[in-house]
Design a protein around this motif. Sequence first.
Motif, PDB file in Angstrom:
ATOM      1  N   ALA A 242      36.912  82.599  35.933  1.00  0.00           N
ATOM      2  CA  ALA A 242      38.364  82.461  35.970  1.00  0.00           C
ATOM      3  C   ALA A 242      38.839  82.112  37.376  1.00  0.00           C
ATOM      4  O   ALA A 242      38.182  82.458  38.365  1.00  0.00           O
ATOM      5  CB  ALA A 242      39.019  83.758  35.509  1.00  0.00           C
ATOM      6  N   PRO A 243      39.987  81.433  37.499  1.00  0.00           N
ATOM      7  CA  PRO A 243      40.529  81.108  38.822  1.00  0.00           C
ATOM      8  C   PRO A 243      40.691  82.330  39.725  1.00  0.00           C
ATOM      9  O   PRO A 243      40.492  82.246  40.938  1.00  0.00           O
ATOM     10  CB  PRO A 243      41.883  80.468  38.491  1.00  0.00           C
TER      11      PRO A 243
ATOM     12  N   GLY B 154      41.996  90.910  32.950  1.00  0.00           N
ATOM     13  CA  GLY B 154      42.859  91.538  31.957  1.00  0.00           C
ATOM     14  C   GLY B 154      42.404  91.305  30.535  1.00  0.00           C
ATOM     15  O   GLY B 154      43.159  91.529  29.586  1.00  0.00           O
ATOM     16  N   GLY B 155      41.163  90.852  30.366  1.00  0.00           N
ATOM     17  CA  GLY B 155      40.661  90.532  29.032  1.00  0.00           C
ATOM     18  C   GLY B 155      41.238  89.249  28.469  1.00  0.00           C
ATOM     19  O   GLY B 155      41.160  89.003  27.262  1.00  0.00           O
ATOM     20  N   ASN B 156      41.790  88.393  29.339  1.00  0.00           N
ATOM     21  CA  ASN B 156      42.420  87.149  28.877  1.00  0.00           C
ATOM     22  C   ASN B 156      41.334  86.150  28.468  1.00  0.00           C
ATOM     23  O   ASN B 156      40.589  85.648  29.312  1.00  0.00           O
ATOM     24  CB  ASN B 156      43.285  86.563  29.989  1.00  0.00           C
ATOM     25  N   ILE B 157      41.271  85.823  27.184  1.00  0.00           N
ATOM     26  CA  ILE B 157      40.217  84.933  26.698  1.00  0.00           C
ATOM     27  C   ILE B 157      40.396  83.501  27.185  1.00  0.00           C
ATOM     28  O   ILE B 157      39.464  82.699  27.102  1.00  0.00           O
ATOM     29  CB  ILE B 157      40.121  84.958  25.152  1.00  0.00           C
ATOM     30  N   PHE B 158      41.575  83.176  27.714  1.00  0.00           N
ATOM     31  CA  PHE B 158      41.819  81.829  28.253  1.00  0.00           C
ATOM     32  C   PHE B 158      41.734  81.795  29.776  1.00  0.00           C
ATOM     33  O   PHE B 158      42.047  80.775  30.395  1.00  0.00           O
ATOM     34  CB  PHE B 158      43.196  81.335  27.810  1.00  0.00           C
TER      35      PHE B 158
ATOM     36  N   LEU C  54      36.786  73.669  38.898  1.00  0.00           N
ATOM     37  CA  LEU C  54      36.725  74.585  37.763  1.00  0.00           C
ATOM     38  C   LEU C  54      36.035  73.894  36.585  1.00  0.00           C
ATOM     39  O   LEU C  54      36.326  72.726  36.301  1.00  0.00           O
ATOM     40  CB  LEU C  54      38.127  75.009  37.337  1.00  0.00           C
ATOM     41  N   CYS C  55      35.161  74.593  35.902  1.00  0.00           N
ATOM     42  CA  CYS C  55      34.551  74.005  34.705  1.00  0.00           C
ATOM     43  C   CYS C  55      34.644  74.966  33.522  1.00  0.00           C
ATOM     44  O   CYS C  55      33.932  74.804  32.529  1.00  0.00           O
ATOM     45  CB  CYS C  55      33.096  73.602  34.960  1.00  0.00           C
ATOM     46  N   GLY C  56      35.534  75.953  33.628  1.00  0.00           N
ATOM     47  CA  GLY C  56      35.677  76.936  32.556  1.00  0.00           C
ATOM     48  C   GLY C  56      37.037  76.882  31.903  1.00  0.00           C
ATOM     49  O   GLY C  56      37.810  75.944  32.097  1.00  0.00           O
ATOM     50  N   ALA C  57      37.352  77.934  31.149  1.00  0.00           N
ATOM     51  CA  ALA C  57      38.583  77.963  30.365  1.00  0.00           C
ATOM     52  C   ALA C  57      39.835  77.919  31.221  1.00  0.00           C
ATOM     53  O   ALA C  57      40.908  77.556  30.734  1.00  0.00           O
ATOM     54  CB  ALA C  57      38.604  79.215  29.485  1.00  0.00           C
TER      55      ALA C  57
ATOM     56  N   ARG D 128      43.423  72.109  30.020  1.00  0.00           N
ATOM     57  CA  ARG D 128      42.722  71.759  28.774  1.00  0.00           C
ATOM     58  C   ARG D 128      41.491  72.643  28.559  1.00  0.00           C
ATOM     59  O   ARG D 128      40.509  72.253  27.948  1.00  0.00           O
ATOM     60  CB  ARG D 128      42.354  70.266  28.742  1.00  0.00           C
ATOM     61  N   GLY D 129      41.597  73.872  29.079  1.00  0.00           N
ATOM     62  CA  GLY D 129      40.560  74.869  28.837  1.00  0.00           C
ATOM     63  C   GLY D 129      40.943  75.730  27.646  1.00  0.00           C
ATOM     64  O   GLY D 129      41.936  75.490  26.963  1.00  0.00           O
ATOM     65  N   GLY D 130      40.165  76.764  27.407  1.00  0.00           N
ATOM     66  CA  GLY D 130      40.437  77.669  26.292  1.00  0.00           C
ATOM     67  C   GLY D 130      39.712  77.248  25.042  1.00  0.00           C
ATOM     68  O   GLY D 130      39.523  76.071  24.765  1.00  0.00           O
ATOM     69  N   GLY D 131      39.273  78.239  24.278  1.00  0.00           N
ATOM     70  CA  GLY D 131      38.543  77.941  23.052  1.00  0.00           C
ATOM     71  C   GLY D 131      37.114  77.518  23.349  1.00  0.00           C
ATOM     72  O   GLY D 131      36.711  77.340  24.496  1.00  0.00           O
TER      73      GLY D 131
END
Length: 521
Positions: free
Chosen positions: A291-292, A461-465, A492-495, A499-502
């Motif tokens: 995450a950022p 915080g458990g944020n899935i995105f 960044l190469c993650g959620a 256009r990240g998430g999922g």
Amino acid sequence: MPHHDAYDVVIVGGGHNGLVAAAYLARAGRSVLVLERLGRTGGAAVSTRPFAGVDARLSRYSYLVSLLPRRIVDDLGLRFAVRKRAVSSYTPAVRDGRPTGLLVDTAGGGRTREAFARLTGSEREFAAWQRFYGMTQRVAERVFPTLTEPLPTREALRARIGDDRAWEALFERPVGEAIEAAFEDDLVRGVVLTDALIGTFAHAHDPSLRQNRCLLYHVIGGGTGDWDVPVGGMGALTDALADAARAAGARIETGREVTAIATDGTAAEVSYAGDAGEGVAAARYVLVGAAPRELARLLGEQPPTPPAEGAQLKVNMLLRRLPRLRDPRTDPREAFSGTFHIAEGYGALEDAYRQAAAGELPHRPPSEIYCHSLTDPSILGPELAAQGYQTLTLFGLHTPARLFTADHDATRAALLEATLAQLDAHLAEPLTECLATDADGRPCIEAKSPLDLERELRLPGGNIFHRDLAFPYAQEGAGRWGVETRHPNVLLCGAGAVRGGGVSGIPGHNAAMAVLERAEV
């Protein structure tokens, strides 16, 4: 400190996006090192056997695929497939004192029309459903191909969609306005709103439009909005990605926790620690799947504004058999193969939001369930499958991390009990009577709160995105691909990318493209 040989690219995190980036870059001839904190690759997209002595391999965190472009599967030669669900959703209800429900067939058409008429007594809501999702499908067909291209401008994306009413409904105004204008029935409104609330703590009229962005990503996947079942479980995807990356020459090291990143914008060093000791890897580029907020910590920088907290309860179960429904006209095998909505009427969702925002557990916790093993029984051992065992995955809404901080375990237990009680209200028998037991005689059920996800997966915080989702167009500081940071060689190469998430692989693809189009490497 000892140094590895220098690499073209070091990737922090071996989740599915990091593996996508590694495979693309290694196939393009770049030297790539992937450093993963855990003892296995996959991140949140993994399959595990969570119940002692039971041969059932469940997708533990992420569990359905919508946003993964076929292009990535084909480009990387992945041996991976998804399977379409025959039923889109089932929502139980009580009308005129009798149990009934709304079953939406994936193919739409006659069965769905009849279900709407039986529930609402007219054709109006079905016609409105067709218009609404016809609109979102047209948007999906135009937006989805842009997700693996450089970010379009806001004006260019609007022109590409070419529908001002759709743009207004999805991008400009709180989506609650469009839902209320289109539908009259509270239950139907709620079914539509749920896709705006998955992992997102918001309400239908939230002025931030957080709910709009969540809905958009849910309806544009694959250009169709279908949410498909990964054959073999989610781990089948990340295992295939790890195999593809290694086959292309990427080096993947697990049990290596990155502790710091240093960069001058042209060269970088990545420090890490593990059971084998400490090390430093030199690289031209660093791609970060974390995450950022975690990236800022690794760089020794001030963290960004805390992201919206996670707001979901994740429950995995194994059943000896599916429970019978109070609605006698619906086969449980159909109801649970799609998304089974619980306490997700429009008013109920808004009530649950208000209660959670006030610091209370929702009185009627909303959630949704689906059964992976009905569509793909390969995740069960042969004996379990022959005996009729089934998996259930539950995803609860409107349970923000803040609710769990005072007494985590007791709060999680109370929430799980209340959530299952809402499901039991629509069953002809308690769910607990159908649960399998593990080798130690314990019920096969596990629950994960947002704080569990923070501890296990480092999700803030458990944020899935990783942070609030962003609309898929260029905004200030987003960069050309939506993966850039203020350091030219740290991406960044993650959620947390735009256009990240999922489970999509899109941020991994886009980070790799950002590296490959630069001539320096």
